[in-house]
Design an enzyme around this catalytic site. Structure first.
Site, PDB file in Angstrom:
ATOM      1  N   ASP A  12       0.281  98.341 -70.802  1.00  0.00           N
ATOM      2  CA  ASP A  12       0.231  99.715 -70.311  1.00  0.00           C
ATOM      3  C   ASP A  12       0.723  99.747 -68.863  1.00  0.00           C
ATOM      4  OD1 ASP A  12      -0.325 102.368 -69.874  1.00  0.00           O
ATOM      5  OD2 ASP A  12      -2.400 102.273 -70.556  1.00  0.00           O
ATOM      6  N   ASP A  13       1.900 100.315 -68.636  1.00  0.00           N
ATOM      7  CA  ASP A  13       2.487 100.444 -67.287  1.00  0.00           C
ATOM      8  C   ASP A  13       2.958  99.107 -66.705  1.00  0.00           C
ATOM      9  OD1 ASP A  13       1.792 103.079 -67.556  1.00  0.00           O
ATOM     10  OD2 ASP A  13       0.430 103.151 -65.846  1.00  0.00           O
ATOM     11  N   CYS A  52       3.118 107.743 -71.142  1.00  0.00           N
ATOM     12  CA  CYS A  52       2.357 107.090 -72.196  1.00  0.00           C
ATOM     13  C   CYS A  52       2.393 107.753 -73.569  1.00  0.00           C
ATOM     14  CB  CYS A  52       0.908 106.966 -71.730  1.00  0.00           C
ATOM     15  SG  CYS A  52      -0.199 106.305 -72.947  1.00  0.00           S
ATOM     16  N   ARG A  56       4.164 106.135 -76.992  1.00  0.00           N
ATOM     17  CA  ARG A  56       3.358 105.564 -78.073  1.00  0.00           C
ATOM     18  C   ARG A  56       3.634 106.275 -79.399  1.00  0.00           C
ATOM     19  NH1 ARG A  56      -1.022 102.446 -75.730  1.00  0.00           N
ATOM     20  NH2 ARG A  56      -0.454 102.269 -73.530  1.00  0.00           N
ATOM     21  N   LYS A 105      -5.893 100.972 -76.802  1.00  0.00           N
ATOM     22  CA  LYS A 105      -5.725 102.374 -76.414  1.00  0.00           C
ATOM     23  C   LYS A 105      -4.951 103.159 -77.467  1.00  0.00           C
ATOM     24  CE  LYS A 105      -3.230 104.880 -72.778  1.00  0.00           C
ATOM     25  NZ  LYS A 105      -2.578 104.729 -71.461  1.00  0.00           N
ATOM     26  N   HIS A 107      -4.527 107.240 -77.489  1.00  0.00           N
ATOM     27  CA  HIS A 107      -3.862 108.257 -76.664  1.00  0.00           C
ATOM     28  C   HIS A 107      -2.852 109.112 -77.433  1.00  0.00           C
ATOM     29  CE1 HIS A 107      -3.222 109.108 -72.115  1.00  0.00           C
ATOM     30  NE2 HIS A 107      -3.550 110.183 -72.807  1.00  0.00           N
ATOM     31  N   SER A 131      -6.356 106.994 -71.837  1.00  0.00           N
ATOM     32  CA  SER A 131      -6.280 106.064 -70.715  1.00  0.00           C
ATOM     33  C   SER A 131      -7.637 105.853 -70.064  1.00  0.00           C
ATOM     34  CB  SER A 131      -5.297 106.585 -69.654  1.00  0.00           C
ATOM     35  OG  SER A 131      -3.977 106.564 -70.134  1.00  0.00           O
ATOM     36  N   HIS A 188      -2.475  99.288 -66.268  1.00  0.00           N
ATOM     37  CA  HIS A 188      -2.725 100.659 -65.818  1.00  0.00           C
ATOM     38  C   HIS A 188      -3.936 100.667 -64.875  1.00  0.00           C
ATOM     39  CE1 HIS A 188      -3.676 104.940 -66.042  1.00  0.00           C
ATOM     40  NE2 HIS A 188      -2.643 105.180 -66.839  1.00  0.00           N
ATOM     41  N   ASP A 240       4.669 100.211 -72.549  1.00  0.00           N
ATOM     42  CA  ASP A 240       4.866 101.598 -72.982  1.00  0.00           C
ATOM     43  C   ASP A 240       5.793 102.386 -72.073  1.00  0.00           C
ATOM     44  OD1 ASP A 240       3.042 101.744 -70.857  1.00  0.00           O
ATOM     45  OD2 ASP A 240       1.855 103.333 -71.784  1.00  0.00           O
ATOM     46  N   ASN A 241       5.987 101.920 -70.848  1.00  0.00           N
ATOM     47  CA  ASN A 241       6.906 102.553 -69.889  1.00  0.00           C
ATOM     48  C   ASN A 241       6.949 101.658 -68.663  1.00  0.00           C
ATOM     49  OD1 ASN A 241       4.287 104.847 -69.968  1.00  0.00           O
ATOM     50  ND2 ASN A 241       4.508 103.512 -68.183  1.00  0.00           N
ATOM     51  N   LYS A 256       7.677 104.577 -63.551  1.00  0.00           N
ATOM     52  CA  LYS A 256       7.053 105.459 -64.536  1.00  0.00           C
ATOM     53  C   LYS A 256       7.157 106.929 -64.123  1.00  0.00           C
ATOM     54  CE  LYS A 256       2.431 106.527 -66.391  1.00  0.00           C
ATOM     55  NZ  LYS A 256       1.011 106.087 -66.433  1.00  0.00           N
TER      56      LYS A 256
END
Length: 425
Positions: A12-13, A52, A56, A105, A107, A131, A188, A240-241, A256
Site C-alpha cells: 500500500d503506497d 487506492c 484495487r 485491506k 477498501h 485504510s 501507508h 497499489d500506486n 501518489k
C-alpha cells in the site's frame, strides 16, 4: 498437471524506487531482490489508478474502475457505495476449483451489499474494511458461512498477522489450488513498526515497515518450500500506486495522486514460480494490474467469460517466454478523466494539477509529449520536435476519452464544482 497456486502481495503506497532490485539504495530489501533474481521483474508496470480504491478495483476485476462507478478518488468511512456485487473478480473467474482468500485491506465498499469481501467470490476474509488511517476501524473475519467476527486492531503487528494468515491458508489448502490476495496496509501511514524488529532502517520509520515486509516475504517463500509448494506457487509482488508522503518514485516524476505523472502509477512488479517462470528475467513490456485477472486465468487454464469486456490482457507470454507486451498503449486516468496515454516509447499528458486545480492542458494549448526512452523523468516536452507523434497520441487520447469517459455518467460520483475545475487563479 496441477493448476498453479497464486499469491498476490499488494503493498500500500510503496514507491517504484523503494526496492533494491528497482534501483533503491537506502532501504534494504534482500528477499524481494532475491525474488526478482529468481523470477521475472517488469520495469514498466502500472497501477490502474493513482490512488487506492480505483486501483484495487482494477486489479481485482481486470477492468478500469470507471466501469464500476469507483473512478472518483477514495472511499471514505461515510460512503455507502462500493464495487458492484455482480462484478467479475479473480476468485470468481478461477472458480470453485480454487480456494480463495483476501487477507488485509479491502477498501472497495464496507456497507452491504458491498461487504464483506466474501460476496465477491472469496472463501475467506481477514482484514480491514478500508485504510488504517480511517476511523472507526476494526479487524474482521468472515468465511461466507458464519457471522462476521470483529476484533481490535493491533497496528504494530498487522503485517506479521497478515503474512501468518497467508501461510495458514496455504497450509490448510495445500492439496488443492488456491488464490490469496495479501493486501498489506504498509507502508501507508500511519507508520507503526513491529516492536520485535529492532534492527532499524536508514530510511527511518518508513524504511522499517518496508523492511518488515521484505523479511516476511522471505519467511513466506521459505515456508512454501518447506510445504513442498514452491514450484506450484506463483507469487507476485506489486503496489497499489506510487508513494505518498514518504518513499521513492525512483527516476519518475511526482507521486501518489499526481494527475498523470509516472511516479503516481509506475510501481514495482515481481513474479516468481521456480521451474515455470525463467529466473533473472527483466522485461520492459508495457503491463498493468488490470492484466492480472486474464493472466491468472490463462495460467490456470480457465476461460474468461465471453460477455465481459476486460481492459486487461494476458501477460503469460511475457512472463513465461519473454514475449512483447500485448498492449499498444496504457491509458492513465485521473478520477474519471483520461489524463495520459503511454505507448512503448511515448507519453502524452493532457491533465495535471496546479495547487488544487485539475488542469486540462489542452484547454491552454499545452498538451505535453515526452520521449520516455530518453527522458523517463518527464522533464521536457518534445511535441514540437515530433508533430506526427503528437498527433497520433492526441488521437489515442481522444479515442480513450470517447470510449471510457461516458461510462461515468451511469453513476453519481462526487465531483468538484465547475468553478474549481480548470480555472487556476
Amino acid at each position: 498437471m496441477r493448476a498453479p497456486n497464486v499469491i498476490v502481495i499488494l503493498a500500500d503506497d510503496l514507491g517504484y524506487g523503494d526496492l533494491g532490485c528497482d534501483g533503491g539504495t537506502i532501504i534494504q530489501t534482500p528477499n524481494l531482490d532475491r525474488m526478482a533474481a529468481e523470477g521475472v521483474r517488469l520495469t514498466d508496470f502500472y497501477a490502474s489508478a493513482n490512488v487506492c480504491t480505483p486501483s484495487r478495483a482494477g486489479l481485482l476485476t481486470g477492468q478500469y474502475a470507471i466501469r464500476h462507478g469507483l473512478a472518483h478518488e477514495v472511499l471514505q468511512p461515510a460512503d455507502v457505495k462500493g464495487l458492484p456485487p455482480e462484478a467479475v473478480t479473480i476468485p470468481k473467474v478461477l472458480g470453485p476449483a480454487y480456494a480463495s482468500a483476501l487477507i488485509g485491506k479491502w477498501h472497495l465498499g464496507h456497507v452491504a451489499p458491498h461487504w464483506p469481501p466474501t460476496r465477491y467470490g472469496f472463501d475467506a476474509f481477514l482484514g480491514l474494511p478500508y485504510s488504517h488511517d480511517m476511523t472507526p476501524l476494526a479487524l474482521y473475519q468472515a468465511d461466507g458461512a458464519g457471522p462476521l467476527i470483529e476484533e481490535p486492531v493491533d497496528f504494530a503487528r498487522l503485517t506479521e498477522r497478515f503474512f501468518a494468515e497467508t501461510v495458514a491458508f496455504a497450509e490448510a489448502n495445500r492439496d488443492r489450488p488456491f488464490f490469496i490476495l495479501l493486501a498489506l496496509t504498509a507502508p501507508h501511514v500511519p507508520l507503526v513498526p513491529n516492536p520485535d524488529d529492532t534492527s532499524g532502517s536508514a530510511a527511518g520509520l518508513y524504511g522499517e515497515v518496508v523492511e518488515e515486509i521484505d523479511r516476511n516475504v522471505g519467511r513466506l517463500l521459505r515456508r512454501l518450500g518447506e510445504l513442498g509448494l514452491d514450484d506450484d506457487t506463483l507469487v507476485a509482488f506489486t503496489s497499489d500506486n506510487g508513494p505518498w508522503f514518504e518513499g521513492s518514485s525512483g527516476p519518475f516524476r511526482d507521486r501518489k495522486g499526481g494527475a498523470a505523472w509516472e511516479g503516481g502509477y509506475r510501481v514495482p512488479f515481481i513474479a516468481r514460480q521456480p521451474g515455470t517462470l525463467p529466473a533473472g528475467t527483466v522485461s520492459a513490456a508495457l503491463a498493468s494490474n488490470l492484466d492480472l485477472l486474464p493472466t491468472f486465468a490463462a495460467m490456470a487454464g480457465v476461460e474468461l467469460p465471453s460477455d465481459v469486456e476486460f481492459d486487461g490482457r494476458d501477460l503469460s507470454g511475457v512472463l513465461l517466454r519473454g514475449k512483447p507486451s500485448p498492449h499498444e498503449e496504457i491509458v492513465l486516468f485521473n478520477n474519471a478523466k483520461v489524463a495520459a496515454v503511454r505507448t512503448e516509447r511515448w507519453k502524452y499528458v493532457v491533465r495535471t494539477y496546479y495547487r488544487t486545480y485539475d488542469l486540462n492542458l489542452a484547454r491552454y494549448g499545452y498538451p505535453l509529449l515526452f520521449d520516455l526512452a530518453r527522458d523517463p523523468g518527464e522533464t521536457y516536452g518534445v511535441g514540437s520536435l515530433h508533430p506526427e507523434v503528437a498527433l497520433d497520441m492526441q488521437a489515442r487520447v481522444a479515442r480513450a476519452a470517447a470510449r471510457y469517459e461516458p461510462l461515468a455518467t451511469a453513476f453519481a460520483p462526487h465531483v468538484a464544482p465547475a468553478s474549481a475545475v480548470d480555472h487556476p487563479d
